[in-house]
Scaffold this motif. Structure first.
Motif, PDB file in Angstrom:
ATOM      1  N   ASN A  42     -32.975  81.197  69.666  1.00  0.00           N
ATOM      2  CA  ASN A  42     -34.287  80.971  69.185  1.00  0.00           C
ATOM      3  C   ASN A  42     -34.482  79.924  68.403  1.00  0.00           C
ATOM      4  OD1 ASN A  42     -36.988  82.200  69.673  1.00  0.00           O
ATOM      5  ND2 ASN A  42     -36.939  83.596  68.136  1.00  0.00           N
ATOM      6  N   GLU A  43     -33.484  79.664  67.627  1.00  0.00           N
ATOM      7  CA  GLU A  43     -33.408  78.425  66.627  1.00  0.00           C
ATOM      8  C   GLU A  43     -33.560  77.286  67.628  1.00  0.00           C
ATOM      9  OE1 GLU A  43     -32.945  77.560  62.992  1.00  0.00           O
ATOM     10  OE2 GLU A  43     -34.200  79.526  63.462  1.00  0.00           O
ATOM     11  N   PRO A  75     -34.508  78.584  75.728  1.00  0.00           N
ATOM     12  CA  PRO A  75     -33.897  77.999  74.581  1.00  0.00           C
ATOM     13  C   PRO A  75     -32.263  78.615  74.444  1.00  0.00           C
ATOM     14  CG  PRO A  75     -36.110  78.740  74.116  1.00  0.00           C
ATOM     15  CD  PRO A  75     -35.872  79.312  75.369  1.00  0.00           C
ATOM     16  N   SER A  76     -31.315  77.469  74.050  1.00  0.00           N
ATOM     17  CA  SER A  76     -30.101  78.288  73.863  1.00  0.00           C
ATOM     18  C   SER A  76     -29.491  77.332  72.659  1.00  0.00           C
ATOM     19  CB  SER A  76     -29.170  77.905  75.157  1.00  0.00           C
ATOM     20  OG  SER A  76     -27.974  78.042  74.821  1.00  0.00           O
ATOM     21  N   ALA A  77     -28.775  78.162  72.108  1.00  0.00           N
ATOM     22  CA  ALA A  77     -27.901  77.721  71.072  1.00  0.00           C
ATOM     23  C   ALA A  77     -27.033  76.549  71.367  1.00  0.00           C
ATOM     24  CB  ALA A  77     -26.962  78.770  70.330  1.00  0.00           C
ATOM     25  N   LYS A  78     -26.636  76.544  72.589  1.00  0.00           N
ATOM     26  CA  LYS A  78     -25.835  75.416  73.171  1.00  0.00           C
ATOM     27  C   LYS A  78     -26.669  73.960  72.873  1.00  0.00           C
ATOM     28  CE  LYS A  78     -23.699  78.236  76.601  1.00  0.00           C
ATOM     29  NZ  LYS A  78     -23.202  78.302  78.187  1.00  0.00           N
ATOM     30  N   GLU A  79     -27.888  74.156  72.800  1.00  0.00           N
ATOM     31  CA  GLU A  79     -28.686  72.774  72.623  1.00  0.00           C
ATOM     32  C   GLU A  79     -28.393  72.182  71.186  1.00  0.00           C
ATOM     33  OE1 GLU A  79     -32.951  73.155  73.391  1.00  0.00           O
ATOM     34  OE2 GLU A  79     -32.224  74.856  74.749  1.00  0.00           O
ATOM     35  N   PHE A  80     -27.585  72.792  70.406  1.00  0.00           N
ATOM     36  CA  PHE A  80     -27.045  72.248  68.988  1.00  0.00           C
ATOM     37  C   PHE A  80     -25.892  71.331  69.164  1.00  0.00           C
ATOM     38  CE2 PHE A  80     -30.114  75.579  67.597  1.00  0.00           C
ATOM     39  CZ  PHE A  80     -30.793  74.620  66.446  1.00  0.00           C
ATOM     40  N   GLU A  81     -25.285  71.666  70.292  1.00  0.00           N
ATOM     41  CA  GLU A  81     -23.869  70.910  70.435  1.00  0.00           C
ATOM     42  C   GLU A  81     -23.954  69.604  70.901  1.00  0.00           C
ATOM     43  OE1 GLU A  81     -22.065  73.157  73.403  1.00  0.00           O
ATOM     44  OE2 GLU A  81     -21.930  75.140  72.454  1.00  0.00           O
ATOM     45  N   SER A  82     -23.368  68.611  70.091  1.00  0.00           N
ATOM     46  CA  SER A  82     -23.355  66.994  70.340  1.00  0.00           C
ATOM     47  C   SER A  82     -22.069  66.718  71.341  1.00  0.00           C
ATOM     48  CB  SER A  82     -23.386  66.319  69.141  1.00  0.00           C
ATOM     49  OG  SER A  82     -24.787  66.486  68.573  1.00  0.00           O
ATOM     50  N   CYS A 121     -38.922  72.257  80.350  1.00  0.00           N
ATOM     51  CA  CYS A 121     -37.708  72.405  81.097  1.00  0.00           C
ATOM     52  C   CYS A 121     -36.495  71.967  79.936  1.00  0.00           C
ATOM     53  CB  CYS A 121     -37.484  71.709  82.163  1.00  0.00           C
ATOM     54  SG  CYS A 121     -38.771  72.100  83.471  1.00  0.00           S
ATOM     55  N   ARG A 122     -35.564  72.651  79.535  1.00  0.00           N
ATOM     56  CA  ARG A 122     -34.572  72.539  78.505  1.00  0.00           C
ATOM     57  C   ARG A 122     -33.644  71.339  78.965  1.00  0.00           C
ATOM     58  NH1 ARG A 122     -37.155  74.896  75.003  1.00  0.00           N
ATOM     59  NH2 ARG A 122     -35.476  74.373  73.645  1.00  0.00           N
ATOM     60  N   TYR A 123     -33.561  70.899  80.093  1.00  0.00           N
ATOM     61  CA  TYR A 123     -32.775  69.747  80.650  1.00  0.00           C
ATOM     62  C   TYR A 123     -33.366  68.524  80.771  1.00  0.00           C
ATOM     63  CZ  TYR A 123     -35.217  70.949  84.766  1.00  0.00           C
ATOM     64  OH  TYR A 123     -36.108  71.231  85.600  1.00  0.00           O
ATOM     65  N   CYS A 124     -34.746  68.466  80.261  1.00  0.00           N
ATOM     66  CA  CYS A 124     -35.542  67.241  80.488  1.00  0.00           C
ATOM     67  C   CYS A 124     -35.105  66.232  79.741  1.00  0.00           C
ATOM     68  CB  CYS A 124     -36.820  67.519  79.776  1.00  0.00           C
ATOM     69  SG  CYS A 124     -38.022  66.376  79.647  1.00  0.00           S
ATOM     70  N   PHE A 125     -34.941  65.007  80.752  1.00  0.00           N
ATOM     71  CA  PHE A 125     -34.479  63.697  80.123  1.00  0.00           C
ATOM     72  C   PHE A 125     -35.040  63.188  79.002  1.00  0.00           C
ATOM     73  CE2 PHE A 125     -36.938  62.392  83.699  1.00  0.00           C
ATOM     74  CZ  PHE A 125     -37.348  61.106  83.367  1.00  0.00           C
ATOM     75  N   ARG A 126     -36.212  63.544  78.842  1.00  0.00           N
ATOM     76  CA  ARG A 126     -37.510  62.821  77.883  1.00  0.00           C
ATOM     77  C   ARG A 126     -37.688  63.976  76.698  1.00  0.00           C
ATOM     78  NH1 ARG A 126     -41.367  60.548  82.443  1.00  0.00           N
ATOM     79  NH2 ARG A 126     -40.312  58.393  82.725  1.00  0.00           N
ATOM     80  N   ARG A 127     -36.982  64.829  76.514  1.00  0.00           N
ATOM     81  CA  ARG A 127     -36.918  65.954  75.415  1.00  0.00           C
ATOM     82  C   ARG A 127     -36.996  65.163  74.202  1.00  0.00           C
ATOM     83  NH1 ARG A 127     -32.781  70.335  75.193  1.00  0.00           N
ATOM     84  NH2 ARG A 127     -33.255  70.480  73.069  1.00  0.00           N
ATOM     85  N   ASP A 288     -29.046  64.142  75.059  1.00  0.00           N
ATOM     86  CA  ASP A 288     -28.609  64.857  74.207  1.00  0.00           C
ATOM     87  C   ASP A 288     -29.110  66.206  73.839  1.00  0.00           C
ATOM     88  OD1 ASP A 288     -26.931  65.117  71.646  1.00  0.00           O
ATOM     89  OD2 ASP A 288     -28.680  65.113  70.510  1.00  0.00           O
ATOM     90  N   GLY A 289     -28.404  67.114  73.655  1.00  0.00           N
ATOM     91  CA  GLY A 289     -28.984  68.655  73.703  1.00  0.00           C
ATOM     92  C   GLY A 289     -29.101  69.555  74.808  1.00  0.00           C
ATOM     93  N   ALA A 290     -28.406  68.985  75.807  1.00  0.00           N
ATOM     94  CA  ALA A 290     -28.491  69.687  77.344  1.00  0.00           C
ATOM     95  C   ALA A 290     -27.413  69.349  77.984  1.00  0.00           C
ATOM     96  CB  ALA A 290     -29.691  68.911  77.873  1.00  0.00           C
ATOM     97  N   SER A 291     -26.337  69.329  77.314  1.00  0.00           N
ATOM     98  CA  SER A 291     -25.010  68.894  78.286  1.00  0.00           C
ATOM     99  C   SER A 291     -24.311  70.111  78.740  1.00  0.00           C
ATOM    100  CB  SER A 291     -23.958  68.395  77.156  1.00  0.00           C
ATOM    101  OG  SER A 291     -23.369  69.437  76.222  1.00  0.00           O
ATOM    102  N   HIS A 292     -24.862  71.231  78.693  1.00  0.00           N
ATOM    103  CA  HIS A 292     -24.631  72.586  79.152  1.00  0.00           C
ATOM    104  C   HIS A 292     -24.922  72.458  80.757  1.00  0.00           C
ATOM    105  CE1 HIS A 292     -28.128  73.273  77.126  1.00  0.00           C
ATOM    106  NE2 HIS A 292     -28.291  74.476  77.834  1.00  0.00           N
ATOM    107  N   PHE A 293     -25.917  71.714  80.984  1.00  0.00           N
ATOM    108  CA  PHE A 293     -26.434  71.573  82.331  1.00  0.00           C
ATOM    109  C   PHE A 293     -25.839  70.802  83.312  1.00  0.00           C
ATOM    110  CE2 PHE A 293     -30.302  73.111  80.200  1.00  0.00           C
ATOM    111  CZ  PHE A 293     -30.647  74.365  80.941  1.00  0.00           C
ATOM    112  N   ASP A 294     -24.896  70.004  82.616  1.00  0.00           N
ATOM    113  CA  ASP A 294     -24.003  68.626  83.413  1.00  0.00           C
ATOM    114  C   ASP A 294     -22.890  69.444  84.205  1.00  0.00           C
ATOM    115  OD1 ASP A 294     -23.579  66.249  84.197  1.00  0.00           O
ATOM    116  OD2 ASP A 294     -22.108  66.056  82.623  1.00  0.00           O
TER     117      ASP A 294
END
Length: 334
Positions: A42-43, A75-82, A121-127, A288-294
């Motif tokens: 949720n964060e 939303p996913s906590a993985k979005e905090f991973e760089s 969309c969490r993977y958006c390249f314009r996020r 950045d913030g969506a590497s878990h989709f790659d």
């Protein structure tokens, strides 16, 4: 069937937009998915807000926390991973010469006609895109018209965003009228995901506006999975096609969403059944913030080769990557 009164249809899609899920616990409860222990996920809404229209949520499988449509908006906590190589501006768009206008390709110009989206969309390249600095009013759109007029090599205008169909029909009609005064414009392209997540956005008024346009109109939808193609969307696409609009699709290869040949083959077949032609299959933009989709390019190529064996050529999207600063999309060599 499209309703007769344009005002009532517009209020329908706008009402559905306002009823979107913006809290993770509400969406999970609606889907009968355990909403406990979601604090870290949720964060991630602090990094990128959550918005999921109810018509899109209705297409998700209840009780399935791995549903491919849900994973795109969850939303996913993985979005905090760089991760090295993942940046906030993968396509180098943040410093446009004119706010809201990108002239990356010689004969085409892209205008961020409306900077909001119906779904995040969490993977958006314009996020991370500075939309507040690129929102355009009527005066700025007229400046974009002047820019196009001064560049005779431009023969196609692409409306993007955000999502251009977040604009009301009368705003779209006004801008098309401005473009029709430019003899060099042959085509208008509209890139949108809104009809996928809120099919009622394809109003009678919008269809009539596009049908009356003096140039060719192409509507490029963004559909990543066959389950996104609803009966309501198919009806809307049929109306667009009767208005002589070309309807295409572009998708993104996303880990755990559609990163296998079966999903891609099913998507192409479902698109064609819905009157939509596959156009592009994008490798993931490293935002950045969506590497878990790659996924690895080698895996993307293997998926594409399997698609070639199973599908006729007219159902094969072009496999491409977009590289910031390049003058065109880059085809992936097999």
């Amino acid at each position: 069937m499209i309703q007769q009164a344009n005002l009532s249809v517009e209020s329908q899609w706008q009402k559905e937009l306002k009823q979107s899920f913006t809290r993770l616990e509400d969406l999970l409860t609606y889907l009968n998915i355990d909403a406990e222990n979601i604090d870290q996920d949720n964060e991630a809404r602090r990094l990128f807000s959550m918005r999921v229209p109810r018509p899109f949520a209705q297409l998700m499988r209840h009780g399935d926390d791995q549903d491919p449509l849900l994973l795109q908006v969850l939303p996913s906590a993985k979005e905090f991973e760089s991760k090295a190589g993942f940046v906030i501006d993968p396509l180098q768009e943040h410093n446009a010469e004119q706010p809201g206008l990108l002239h990356k390709y010689e004969s085409r110009v892209l205008i961020m006609f409306k900077t909001g989206c119906a779904v995040n969309c969490r993977y958006c390249f314009r996020r991370h895109f500075p939309y507040a600095d690129n929102a355009v009013n009527k005066q700025q759109l007229l400046q974009h018209i002047d820019y196009i007029k001064a560049h005779s090599e431009i023969n196609e205008v692409i409306l993007s965003g955000g999502d251009p169909l977040m604009a009301k029909d009368d705003a779209i009609e006004w801008f098309i009228g401005q473009l029709e005064q430019l003899p060099n414009i042959k085509r208008l392209r509209i890139h949108t995901r809104l009809p996928v997540v809120i099919p009622s956005r394809i109003t009678k008024g919008l269809v009539n506006i596009l049908e009356r346009a003096s140039f060719k109109t192409i509507v490029v939808l963004h559909i990543n999975h066959a389950n996104e193609i609803s009966v309501r969307l198919k009806k809307g696409v049929a109306h667009l096609k009767r208005a002589d609009c070309t309807v295409l699709n572009q998708a993104v290869l996303l880990k755990n969403v559609n990163d296998n040949a079966d999903s891609q083959i099913e998507l192409s077949e479902a698109l064609f059944d819905g009157g939509i032609l596959p156009y592009y299959l994008h490798l993931f933009d490293k935002v950045d913030g969506a590497s878990h989709f790659d996924i690895d390019e080698s895996r993307a190529i293997a998926i594409y080769k399997a698609m070639l064996k199973a599908l006729p050529g007219f159902l094969m999207p072009k496999l491409v990557r977009e590289i910031g600063g390049e003058a065109s999309k880059t085809p992936i060599s097999l």
